[in-house]
Design a protein around this motif. Structure first.
Motif, PDB file in Angstrom:
ATOM      1  N   ARG A 171       0.334  -1.150  -0.210  1.00  0.00           N
ATOM      2  CA  ARG A 171       0.237  -0.236   0.211  1.00  0.00           C
ATOM      3  C   ARG A 171       0.847   1.392   0.091  1.00  0.00           C
ATOM      4  O   ARG A 171       0.809   2.576  -0.475  1.00  0.00           O
ATOM      5  N   GLY A 172       2.444   1.511   1.177  1.00  0.00           N
ATOM      6  CA  GLY A 172       2.844   1.867   0.656  1.00  0.00           C
ATOM      7  C   GLY A 172       3.605   2.401  -0.549  1.00  0.00           C
ATOM      8  O   GLY A 172       4.094   3.685  -0.975  1.00  0.00           O
ATOM      9  N   LYS A 174       2.055   1.749  -3.181  1.00  0.00           N
ATOM     10  CA  LYS A 174       0.833   2.802  -4.141  1.00  0.00           C
ATOM     11  C   LYS A 174       0.692   4.440  -3.885  1.00  0.00           C
ATOM     12  O   LYS A 174       0.924   4.961  -4.810  1.00  0.00           O
ATOM     13  N   GLY A 175       0.903   4.613  -2.614  1.00  0.00           N
ATOM     14  CA  GLY A 175       1.299   5.830  -1.896  1.00  0.00           C
ATOM     15  C   GLY A 175       2.022   6.977  -2.920  1.00  0.00           C
ATOM     16  O   GLY A 175       2.166   7.910  -2.883  1.00  0.00           O
ATOM     17  N   VAL A 176       3.426   5.861  -2.890  1.00  0.00           N
ATOM     18  CA  VAL A 176       4.256   7.182  -3.404  1.00  0.00           C
ATOM     19  C   VAL A 176       4.402   6.725  -4.683  1.00  0.00           C
ATOM     20  O   VAL A 176       4.754   7.768  -5.002  1.00  0.00           O
ATOM     21  N   MET A 178       1.275   7.984  -6.174  1.00  0.00           N
ATOM     22  CA  MET A 178       0.603   8.457  -6.187  1.00  0.00           C
ATOM     23  C   MET A 178       1.622   9.926  -6.269  1.00  0.00           C
ATOM     24  O   MET A 178       0.999  10.976  -6.804  1.00  0.00           O
ATOM     25  N   GLU A 179       1.692   9.583  -5.531  1.00  0.00           N
ATOM     26  CA  GLU A 179       2.635  11.354  -5.438  1.00  0.00           C
ATOM     27  C   GLU A 179       3.846  11.585  -6.518  1.00  0.00           C
ATOM     28  O   GLU A 179       3.945  12.832  -6.849  1.00  0.00           O
ATOM     29  N   LEU A 181       3.691  10.955  -8.988  1.00  0.00           N
ATOM     30  CA  LEU A 181       2.511  11.622  -9.696  1.00  0.00           C
ATOM     31  C   LEU A 181       2.074  12.913 -10.368  1.00  0.00           C
ATOM     32  O   LEU A 181       2.419  13.787 -10.798  1.00  0.00           O
ATOM     33  N   TYR A 282      13.465  11.671  -5.346  1.00  0.00           N
ATOM     34  CA  TYR A 282      11.821  11.521  -3.913  1.00  0.00           C
ATOM     35  C   TYR A 282      12.603  11.581  -2.915  1.00  0.00           C
ATOM     36  O   TYR A 282      11.654  12.707  -2.231  1.00  0.00           O
TER      37      TYR A 282
ATOM     38  N   TYR B 297      -5.010  13.711  -6.148  1.00  0.00           N
ATOM     39  CA  TYR B 297      -4.262  12.325  -6.716  1.00  0.00           C
ATOM     40  C   TYR B 297      -4.450  12.248  -9.017  1.00  0.00           C
ATOM     41  O   TYR B 297      -5.601  11.651  -8.665  1.00  0.00           O
ATOM     42  N   ILE B 298      -3.338  12.211  -9.280  1.00  0.00           N
ATOM     43  CA  ILE B 298      -4.072  12.278 -10.007  1.00  0.00           C
ATOM     44  C   ILE B 298      -4.266  10.418 -10.681  1.00  0.00           C
ATOM     45  O   ILE B 298      -4.148  10.337 -11.781  1.00  0.00           O
ATOM     46  N   TRP B 299      -3.368   9.761 -10.370  1.00  0.00           N
ATOM     47  CA  TRP B 299      -3.296   8.563 -10.281  1.00  0.00           C
ATOM     48  C   TRP B 299      -5.095   7.609 -11.507  1.00  0.00           C
ATOM     49  O   TRP B 299      -5.405   8.053 -10.639  1.00  0.00           O
ATOM     50  N   SER B 325      -2.689   5.137   2.105  1.00  0.00           N
ATOM     51  CA  SER B 325      -1.607   4.540   2.043  1.00  0.00           C
ATOM     52  C   SER B 325      -0.306   5.759   2.341  1.00  0.00           C
ATOM     53  O   SER B 325       0.880   4.508   2.188  1.00  0.00           O
ATOM     54  N   LEU B 326      -0.330   7.033   2.299  1.00  0.00           N
ATOM     55  CA  LEU B 326       1.522   7.476   2.355  1.00  0.00           C
ATOM     56  C   LEU B 326       1.264   7.738   3.999  1.00  0.00           C
ATOM     57  O   LEU B 326       2.723   7.327   4.444  1.00  0.00           O
ATOM     58  N   ALA B 328       0.769   4.583   5.683  1.00  0.00           N
ATOM     59  CA  ALA B 328       1.857   3.037   5.043  1.00  0.00           C
ATOM     60  C   ALA B 328       3.626   3.589   5.271  1.00  0.00           C
ATOM     61  O   ALA B 328       3.753   2.924   5.034  1.00  0.00           O
ATOM     62  N   ALA B 329       4.114   4.430   3.428  1.00  0.00           N
ATOM     63  CA  ALA B 329       4.562   4.808   2.790  1.00  0.00           C
ATOM     64  C   ALA B 329       5.646   4.824   4.006  1.00  0.00           C
ATOM     65  O   ALA B 329       6.934   4.611   3.282  1.00  0.00           O
TER      66      ALA B 329
END
Lengths: 390, 369
Positions: A171-172, A174-176, A178-179, A181, A282, B297-299, B325-326, B328-329
């Protein structure tokens, strides 16, 4: 009054951090201890069995700790393939693999051969990660009797110390994604404590990034035309994401990464392997240059990346090698754990005095059958023919 | 010759359901010797002169022609018919005593307010009790009677006054109770009348509206007018009741002020402070230290869901997913497992932590603390 927690504090509350994180030396020491205990037990029951056979007390040829490790790794991979066979989502896969790895930190294959354990572990993981399949369906599809699947479950739970949460990097990641992008689109301007020139500057910087080196795992390569457009940028990010995902799916699970590093470090390491310039960029936007954690984080990520990189598919045992090891295991395994189904049934029934209970059960059954055969007329109840005067 | 007396059987008795007097089957009139067995409706009467009981028929027979002597042997007092009455107490002695007390009480009827000190009142009560005692037990009858008469002669008027006051008090108490009951009844009546009035008015209004509709007026205006009329009537009625209630309240406060008692020294209650809203997190707050959550978020994975009505209708916000998600990241990015675990191991060694075994076949598990 209000106490502020940041994300790291949040991770420190998890059971994965408290119970299932080790330093490399600690991990090795734990494994060594487990193996030694298993060996001492092995010698005990080996001598016992030898005395029965009347042969000389020759030392049984046990599996070495190296062989144990490789056998366990082989079954970690087996769990992965089985989960893909069931088409379960990746969290189930990761959880199952981690459960098996954790189980074999405190138990040895000499006592519980992984062949009998891995199906149970997979079933437990599917229950935990909310993709539950009924036991009968599962047993049918995996062609194993249902009670064989269930029998080791309590032992597995004990080995897991009843902590079933496995923190994962997916999941993390996916978060990265998103950021990244959003960064590429020029939407992200500020970051905590980091000096940036603003969103547009970041976007420009991203576009000016150098190409991924040849060793990078990402599929993306710059077009010969040279100029980078935003669409290319997105392609680059997506390619890096999928490459990182593949790394997380394979090497991350099959190595000790989950014991030695935290999920963000693992995912950033995978990204690092996929597309190094992108990841450095990043991280530059995330960690201020003057923070004291920054060098440490970077070195940790580099170490993890090295660990992931050092793994290769050829390390896993082939089918024949596995068969050979298992045969060797047959000779030296603990005989008292052979009948897991039986011991599970006894434990369910009430445990102590199992033999007496069995005797009683048998007698009762025999009496009942006899009674049914002969009919109630022959019942031993005395007819009250004489009334005692009061 | 000795005669062995047969043991006396216990008398069979039962209670008269009407008068409640215990009647035993062996009740025999001492005068005519008639028993209840022959005469089930036998009733005994008693005369306060000598407290001898006899049956009703004897009373009729002996005393109907005027005063006569008591027929019981040894008692010759002249008795009159009208003084015979039913015995109230089982024990005749108690009956006698109660009569004497009533007589004494009728004469010696002073109250506590008449005396200056409590001691004086108690002395008076003591004297009265002495007289009563003497009369009951027949001690110094002459003297006691003399005292009695002397008192009566001396304070005749006051005795009468006191008697009057007592009577009046009793009357006023019962009158107050009656008044309360009447008020309650009136209130009930008024409520019922109001209900009836309302119902009648509604009916009238409806009839009126129908009539007007029938005579061909516009439906809407008729309806509106009808409603307006009804509302006006209701308002008037409400205003009238309100006025009446206010008057009543004014009256009540008048009477209250006269008869109210003031409590001195009441503690002023402090209103408790309103409770602060409950904090479900108990003072903990999660702070995003590695990222700032964006609005969009454009994803494409998230874009689809944010536009899908099936997802957003229930109030689900796509930013929750992004935030999770973030978090968790980055949760654990600054946690260096190797160092912290070695640190913990050293601490454990310093404290000589004991490693527990959790019932396994193989390993000892090092305790996590």
């Amino acid at each position: 009054m209000t106490q502020h927690l940041n994300e790291d504090d949040l991770y420190r509350t998890s059971s994965q951090y408290r119970l299932w994180s080790f330093s490399p030396e600690g991990l090795a020491a734990l494994r060594r201890k487990t193996h030694e205990l298993a060996i001492t037990r092995a010698s005990q029951y080996a001598t016992k069995s030898n005395s029965y056979d009347g042969q000389g007390g020759a030392a049984v040829d046990c599996l070495t700790s190296e062989e144990c490790l490789r056998l366990v790794q082989r079954y970690l991979d087996q769990v992965r393939t089985t989960s893909d066979h069931f088409k379960w989502p990746i969290p189930v896969k990761a959880t199952a693999v981690q459960y098996l790895a954790r189980f074999y930190l405190s138990n040895s294959p000499l006592t519980y051969p992984p062949k009998e354990i891995y199906k149970t572990v997979l079933f437990l993981a599917c229950k935990t990660e909310a993709t539950h399949m009924t036991l009968s369906e599962y047993a049918r599809r995996i062609s194993t009797p249902a009670d064989e699947v269930l029998a080791p479950e309590y032992k597995v739970m004990q080995a897991l110390r009843f902590t079933l949460d496995v923190r994962q990097p997916y999941r993390g990641l996916k978060g990265v994604l998103m950021e990244l992008l959003n960064l590429a689109e020029g939407r992200v301007g500020e970051a905590e404590g980091v000096e940036t020139g603003g969103a547009k500057a970041l976007q420009a910087e991203m576009q000016a990034l150098e190409m991924p080196p040849k060793t990078a795992q990402t599929m993306w390569r710059v077009k010969p035309a040279g100029k980078i457009e935003s669409k290319d940028q997105m392609d680059r990010i997506n390619a890096a994401y999928s490459a990182a995902r593949t790394i997380l799916d394979g090497p991350a699970l099959l190595t000790d990464a989950y014991f030695l590093f935290t999920p963000p470090q693992i995912l950033l390491a995978a990204l690092h392997l996929a597309d190094e310039p992108l990841t450095s960029f990043y991280l530059r936007t995330k960690l201020p240059l003057d923070s004291d954690l920054r060098p440490k984080i970077l070195t940790t990520i580099a170490a993890c990346a090295e660990l992931l990189d050092s793994f290769s598919g050829s390390h896993i045992l082939s089918k024949d090698e596995r068969a050979a090891l298992e045969q060797k295991l047959e000779g030296c395994r603990d005989p008292s754990t052979r009948d897991l189904v039986g011991s599970h049934a006894v434990a369910k029934r009430g445990g102590d005095g199992g033999e007496e209970a069995e005797e009683k059960a048998r007698k009762k059954k025999a009496a009942r059958e006899k009674h049914l055969k002969e009919g109630p007329a022959h019942s031993p109840v005395a007819k009250s023919s004489s009334l005692a005067s009061g | 010759m000795s005669r062995i007396a047969a043991p006396k059987a216990a008398p069979v008795s039962k209670r008269d359901p009407r008068t409640g007097v215990v009647q035993s089957q062996d009740d025999v009139c001492p005068v005519c010797k008639s028993a209840r067995y022959m005469n089930p409706s036998l009733r005994f009467l008693v005369n306060p002169e000598c407290y001898h009981k006899m049956c009703e028929s004897c009373v009729d027979r002996i005393f109907s022609h005027g005063p006569a002597a008591c027929p019981i042997k040894g008692c010759g007092r002249t008795l009159r018919k009208h003084r015979f009455r039913e015995q109230t107490f089982e024990d005749i002695k108690v009956e006698r005593e109660v009569d004497i007390r009533k007589k004494v009480g009728a004469t010696f009827n002073r109250r506590e307010e008449d005396f200056e000190t409590l001691l004086a009142f108690n002395d008076y009560l003591n004297d009265v009790e002495d007289i009563t005692f003497n009369l009951i037990n027949g001690i110094d009858l002459e003297e006691t009677n003399k005292k009695f008469e002397a008192y009566t002669r001396a304070h005749g008027k006051e005795i009468e006054e006191n008697a009057q006051m007592a009577v009046q008090e009793r009357q006023s108490f019962s009158a107050a109770q009656k008044l309360e009951r009447q008020q309650a009844r009136e209130r009930r009546e008024a409520a019922r009348r109001e209900e009836e009035e309302e119902k009648r008015e509604v009916e009238e209004n409806r009839r009126d509206v129908l009539n007007r509709l029938a005579s061909g007026a516009d439906a809407e205006t008729v309806a509106k007018e009808g409603q307006r009329v009804q509302l006006k009537k209701r308002m008037d009625r409400q205003a009238a009741t309100e006025r009446q209630r206010q008057l009543q309240a004014a009256e009540d406060t008048q009477s209250e002020r006269n008869g109210r008692f003031i409590i001195k020294g009441l503690r002023t209650k402090q209103k408790p402070e309103p409770e602060a809203p409950v904090d479900p997190f108990g003072g903990l707050r999660l702070v995003d230290s590695y990222f700032t959550l964006q609005d969009d978020y454009i994803w494409e994975g998230i874009q689809e869901a944010s536009k899908d009505i099936k997802q957003t209708a229930g109030g689900y916000d796509v930013r929750d997913y992004a935030h999770r998600s973030l978090v968790a990241a980055f949760s654990g990015l600054g946690v260096f497992v190797a160092d912290e675990m070695t640190q913990r191991g050293q601490l454990a060694q310093n404290d000589c932590a004991v490693s527990e075994s959790v019932g396994f076949k193989d390993a000892e598990m090092i305790s996590a603390s």
